[in-house]
Design a protein around this motif. Sequence first.
Motif, PDB file in Angstrom:
ATOM      1  N   LYS A 195       0.854  -0.912  -0.056  1.00  0.00           N
ATOM      2  CA  LYS A 195       0.051   0.033   0.104  1.00  0.00           C
ATOM      3  C   LYS A 195       0.858   1.336  -0.028  1.00  0.00           C
ATOM      4  O   LYS A 195       0.596   2.070  -0.684  1.00  0.00           O
ATOM      5  CB  LYS A 195      -0.943   0.070   1.168  1.00  0.00           C
ATOM      6  N   GLN A 196       2.019   1.188   1.019  1.00  0.00           N
ATOM      7  CA  GLN A 196       2.836   2.478   0.925  1.00  0.00           C
ATOM      8  C   GLN A 196       3.523   2.669  -0.519  1.00  0.00           C
ATOM      9  O   GLN A 196       3.485   3.803  -0.821  1.00  0.00           O
ATOM     10  CB  GLN A 196       3.809   2.314   2.029  1.00  0.00           C
ATOM     11  N   ALA A 197       3.913   1.610  -0.932  1.00  0.00           N
ATOM     12  CA  ALA A 197       4.528   1.497  -2.320  1.00  0.00           C
ATOM     13  C   ALA A 197       3.777   2.211  -3.322  1.00  0.00           C
ATOM     14  O   ALA A 197       4.237   2.991  -4.198  1.00  0.00           O
ATOM     15  CB  ALA A 197       5.131   0.214  -2.812  1.00  0.00           C
ATOM     16  N   LEU A 198       2.372   1.785  -3.577  1.00  0.00           N
ATOM     17  CA  LEU A 198       1.495   2.245  -4.608  1.00  0.00           C
ATOM     18  C   LEU A 198       1.041   3.659  -4.186  1.00  0.00           C
ATOM     19  O   LEU A 198       1.122   4.542  -5.215  1.00  0.00           O
ATOM     20  CB  LEU A 198       0.162   1.398  -4.325  1.00  0.00           C
ATOM     21  N   ILE A 199       1.207   4.135  -2.891  1.00  0.00           N
ATOM     22  CA  ILE A 199       0.819   5.416  -2.523  1.00  0.00           C
ATOM     23  C   ILE A 199       1.930   6.359  -3.116  1.00  0.00           C
ATOM     24  O   ILE A 199       1.896   7.552  -3.785  1.00  0.00           O
ATOM     25  CB  ILE A 199       0.401   5.545  -1.099  1.00  0.00           C
ATOM     26  N   GLN A 200       3.158   5.982  -2.675  1.00  0.00           N
ATOM     27  CA  GLN A 200       4.308   6.616  -3.051  1.00  0.00           C
ATOM     28  C   GLN A 200       4.601   6.678  -4.709  1.00  0.00           C
ATOM     29  O   GLN A 200       4.874   7.850  -5.304  1.00  0.00           O
ATOM     30  CB  GLN A 200       5.671   5.993  -2.747  1.00  0.00           C
ATOM     31  N   LYS A 201       4.142   5.601  -5.218  1.00  0.00           N
ATOM     32  CA  LYS A 201       4.447   5.783  -6.777  1.00  0.00           C
ATOM     33  C   LYS A 201       3.413   6.932  -7.373  1.00  0.00           C
ATOM     34  O   LYS A 201       3.634   7.560  -8.264  1.00  0.00           O
ATOM     35  CB  LYS A 201       4.092   4.432  -7.514  1.00  0.00           C
ATOM     36  N   HIS A 202       2.126   6.741  -6.859  1.00  0.00           N
ATOM     37  CA  HIS A 202       0.937   7.813  -7.183  1.00  0.00           C
ATOM     38  C   HIS A 202       1.289   9.244  -6.888  1.00  0.00           C
ATOM     39  O   HIS A 202       1.372   9.917  -7.819  1.00  0.00           O
ATOM     40  CB  HIS A 202      -0.245   7.607  -6.515  1.00  0.00           C
ATOM     41  N   LYS A 203       1.991   9.418  -5.720  1.00  0.00           N
ATOM     42  CA  LYS A 203       2.548  10.767  -5.481  1.00  0.00           C
ATOM     43  C   LYS A 203       3.521  11.287  -6.518  1.00  0.00           C
ATOM     44  O   LYS A 203       3.460  12.439  -6.972  1.00  0.00           O
ATOM     45  CB  LYS A 203       3.055  10.798  -4.013  1.00  0.00           C
ATOM     46  N   LEU A 204       4.471  10.142  -6.720  1.00  0.00           N
ATOM     47  CA  LEU A 204       5.442  10.597  -7.794  1.00  0.00           C
ATOM     48  C   LEU A 204       5.035  11.003  -9.039  1.00  0.00           C
ATOM     49  O   LEU A 204       5.519  11.823  -9.839  1.00  0.00           O
ATOM     50  CB  LEU A 204       6.468   9.365  -7.964  1.00  0.00           C
ATOM     51  N   ARG A 205       3.936  10.135  -9.570  1.00  0.00           N
ATOM     52  CA  ARG A 205       3.263  10.302 -10.784  1.00  0.00           C
ATOM     53  C   ARG A 205       2.629  11.710 -10.825  1.00  0.00           C
ATOM     54  O   ARG A 205       2.588  12.493 -11.657  1.00  0.00           O
ATOM     55  CB  ARG A 205       2.291   9.532 -11.077  1.00  0.00           C
ATOM     56  N   LYS A 206       1.894  12.236  -9.732  1.00  0.00           N
ATOM     57  CA  LYS A 206       1.296  13.459  -9.793  1.00  0.00           C
ATOM     58  C   LYS A 206       2.448  14.581  -9.700  1.00  0.00           C
ATOM     59  O   LYS A 206       2.114  15.516 -10.349  1.00  0.00           O
ATOM     60  CB  LYS A 206       0.599  13.587  -8.130  1.00  0.00           C
ATOM     61  N   GLU A 207       3.496  14.264  -8.995  1.00  0.00           N
ATOM     62  CA  GLU A 207       4.325  15.488  -8.914  1.00  0.00           C
ATOM     63  C   GLU A 207       4.822  15.556 -10.456  1.00  0.00           C
ATOM     64  O   GLU A 207       5.058  16.558 -10.882  1.00  0.00           O
ATOM     65  CB  GLU A 207       5.531  15.005  -7.740  1.00  0.00           C
ATOM     66  N   TYR A 208       5.165  14.447 -11.165  1.00  0.00           N
ATOM     67  CA  TYR A 208       5.796  14.377 -12.646  1.00  0.00           C
ATOM     68  C   TYR A 208       4.844  15.298 -13.241  1.00  0.00           C
ATOM     69  O   TYR A 208       5.224  15.979 -14.219  1.00  0.00           O
ATOM     70  CB  TYR A 208       6.277  13.034 -12.934  1.00  0.00           C
ATOM     71  N   ALA A 209       3.677  14.809 -13.213  1.00  0.00           N
ATOM     72  CA  ALA A 209       2.514  15.725 -14.047  1.00  0.00           C
ATOM     73  C   ALA A 209       2.524  17.119 -13.816  1.00  0.00           C
ATOM     74  O   ALA A 209       2.230  17.904 -14.731  1.00  0.00           O
ATOM     75  CB  ALA A 209       1.200  14.916 -13.807  1.00  0.00           C
ATOM     76  N   LYS A 210       2.716  17.538 -12.538  1.00  0.00           N
ATOM     77  CA  LYS A 210       2.842  18.921 -12.204  1.00  0.00           C
ATOM     78  C   LYS A 210       3.861  19.613 -12.808  1.00  0.00           C
ATOM     79  O   LYS A 210       4.027  20.660 -13.508  1.00  0.00           O
ATOM     80  CB  LYS A 210       2.769  19.139 -10.643  1.00  0.00           C
ATOM     81  N   VAL A 211       5.094  18.791 -12.734  1.00  0.00           N
ATOM     82  CA  VAL A 211       6.315  19.367 -13.442  1.00  0.00           C
ATOM     83  C   VAL A 211       6.291  19.501 -14.986  1.00  0.00           C
ATOM     84  O   VAL A 211       6.494  20.457 -15.672  1.00  0.00           O
ATOM     85  CB  VAL A 211       7.534  18.438 -13.098  1.00  0.00           C
ATOM     86  N   LEU A 212       5.659  18.455 -15.678  1.00  0.00           N
ATOM     87  CA  LEU A 212       5.584  18.528 -17.368  1.00  0.00           C
ATOM     88  C   LEU A 212       4.432  19.868 -17.360  1.00  0.00           C
ATOM     89  O   LEU A 212       4.419  20.372 -18.474  1.00  0.00           O
ATOM     90  CB  LEU A 212       4.628  17.072 -17.615  1.00  0.00           C
ATOM     91  N   LYS A 213       3.232  19.889 -16.603  1.00  0.00           N
ATOM     92  CA  LYS A 213       2.351  20.892 -16.790  1.00  0.00           C
ATOM     93  C   LYS A 213       3.084  22.238 -16.751  1.00  0.00           C
ATOM     94  O   LYS A 213       2.704  23.226 -17.596  1.00  0.00           O
ATOM     95  CB  LYS A 213       1.190  20.835 -15.846  1.00  0.00           C
ATOM     96  N   ARG A 214       3.820  22.419 -16.004  1.00  0.00           N
ATOM     97  CA  ARG A 214       4.727  23.867 -15.689  1.00  0.00           C
ATOM     98  C   ARG A 214       5.536  23.995 -16.887  1.00  0.00           C
ATOM     99  O   ARG A 214       5.684  25.053 -17.189  1.00  0.00           O
ATOM    100  CB  ARG A 214       5.684  23.788 -14.334  1.00  0.00           C
ATOM    101  N   ALA A 215       5.966  22.837 -17.299  1.00  0.00           N
ATOM    102  CA  ALA A 215       7.032  22.916 -18.449  1.00  0.00           C
ATOM    103  C   ALA A 215       6.130  23.198 -19.739  1.00  0.00           C
ATOM    104  O   ALA A 215       6.814  23.323 -21.003  1.00  0.00           O
ATOM    105  CB  ALA A 215       8.059  21.954 -18.430  1.00  0.00           C
ATOM    106  N   GLY A 216       4.860  23.028 -19.683  1.00  0.00           N
ATOM    107  CA  GLY A 216       4.255  23.154 -20.980  1.00  0.00           C
ATOM    108  C   GLY A 216       3.957  21.937 -21.887  1.00  0.00           C
ATOM    109  O   GLY A 216       3.669  22.063 -22.876  1.00  0.00           O
ATOM    110  N   LEU A 217       4.313  20.865 -21.340  1.00  0.00           N
ATOM    111  CA  LEU A 217       4.364  19.531 -21.950  1.00  0.00           C
ATOM    112  C   LEU A 217       2.900  18.694 -21.518  1.00  0.00           C
ATOM    113  O   LEU A 217       2.485  18.763 -20.375  1.00  0.00           O
ATOM    114  CB  LEU A 217       5.460  18.610 -21.768  1.00  0.00           C
ATOM    115  N   SER A 218       2.689  17.755 -22.440  1.00  0.00           N
ATOM    116  CA  SER A 218       1.391  16.868 -22.045  1.00  0.00           C
ATOM    117  C   SER A 218       2.028  15.588 -21.530  1.00  0.00           C
ATOM    118  O   SER A 218       3.285  15.070 -21.846  1.00  0.00           O
ATOM    119  CB  SER A 218       0.400  16.675 -23.180  1.00  0.00           C
ATOM    120  N   GLU A 219       1.391  15.014 -20.369  1.00  0.00           N
ATOM    121  CA  GLU A 219       2.104  13.643 -20.004  1.00  0.00           C
ATOM    122  C   GLU A 219       1.607  12.559 -20.738  1.00  0.00           C
ATOM    123  O   GLU A 219       2.160  11.406 -20.411  1.00  0.00           O
ATOM    124  CB  GLU A 219       1.604  13.706 -18.453  1.00  0.00           C
ATOM    125  N   SER A 220       1.117  12.487 -21.862  1.00  0.00           N
ATOM    126  CA  SER A 220       0.460  11.386 -22.622  1.00  0.00           C
ATOM    127  C   SER A 220       1.678  10.775 -23.293  1.00  0.00           C
ATOM    128  O   SER A 220       2.573  11.698 -23.654  1.00  0.00           O
ATOM    129  CB  SER A 220      -0.517  11.848 -23.434  1.00  0.00           C
TER     130      SER A 220
END
Length: 188
Positions: free
Chosen positions: A52-77
Amino acid sequence: MAPVTGKSGKLQKPGKFSKPIQGRSTGPRKSHGFKMRPLAEGAYRGKQDKVKQALIQKHKLRKEYAKVLKRAGLSESSEASFKTTTSTGDGTTEEDPEAARRARVKAAKARSAERKARYLAAIEEKKAARTAEREAYLAEQQARKDAREAAIKQRELHHKRAHTTNARGQPKLGDRMANMLDRIRRQM
């Protein structure tokens, strides 16, 4: 909040087709977080907690990466890596769907060729291993055959020496003594 009663006068739980209860929001329900499947009472929960902790950590990492991509103006697809843009003379760019499709097909062919090469290499490796195994087996069989023939030849020689006789039909003691000496040497 008033309880809902059916035709029989009994309390009725709100279901799929029941009318909404007054005071209750009909909007989207609030999420209650991440839940794992229930375990039996007294069961060890350590592994489940780690997963459970590993899955939560991965999800947080993905959210953080999406935020970075959004700030950079890129799409995450994943399609973003295949999009090919062409620039026009006035400084604007256009996406070319045909070029993107060609790039995807080219990448798929490259992956397929790589997979096929790995498969063929594995087959060749197995063939080489089988050939080496077969050669070792044949060499072992040949060694056994040679040892058997040598033992048979030695036995025949020993038998011949033990049963030699002189002109009068009496055994030659020199040959018998040689056989006894050979037996003594082998025991030592």
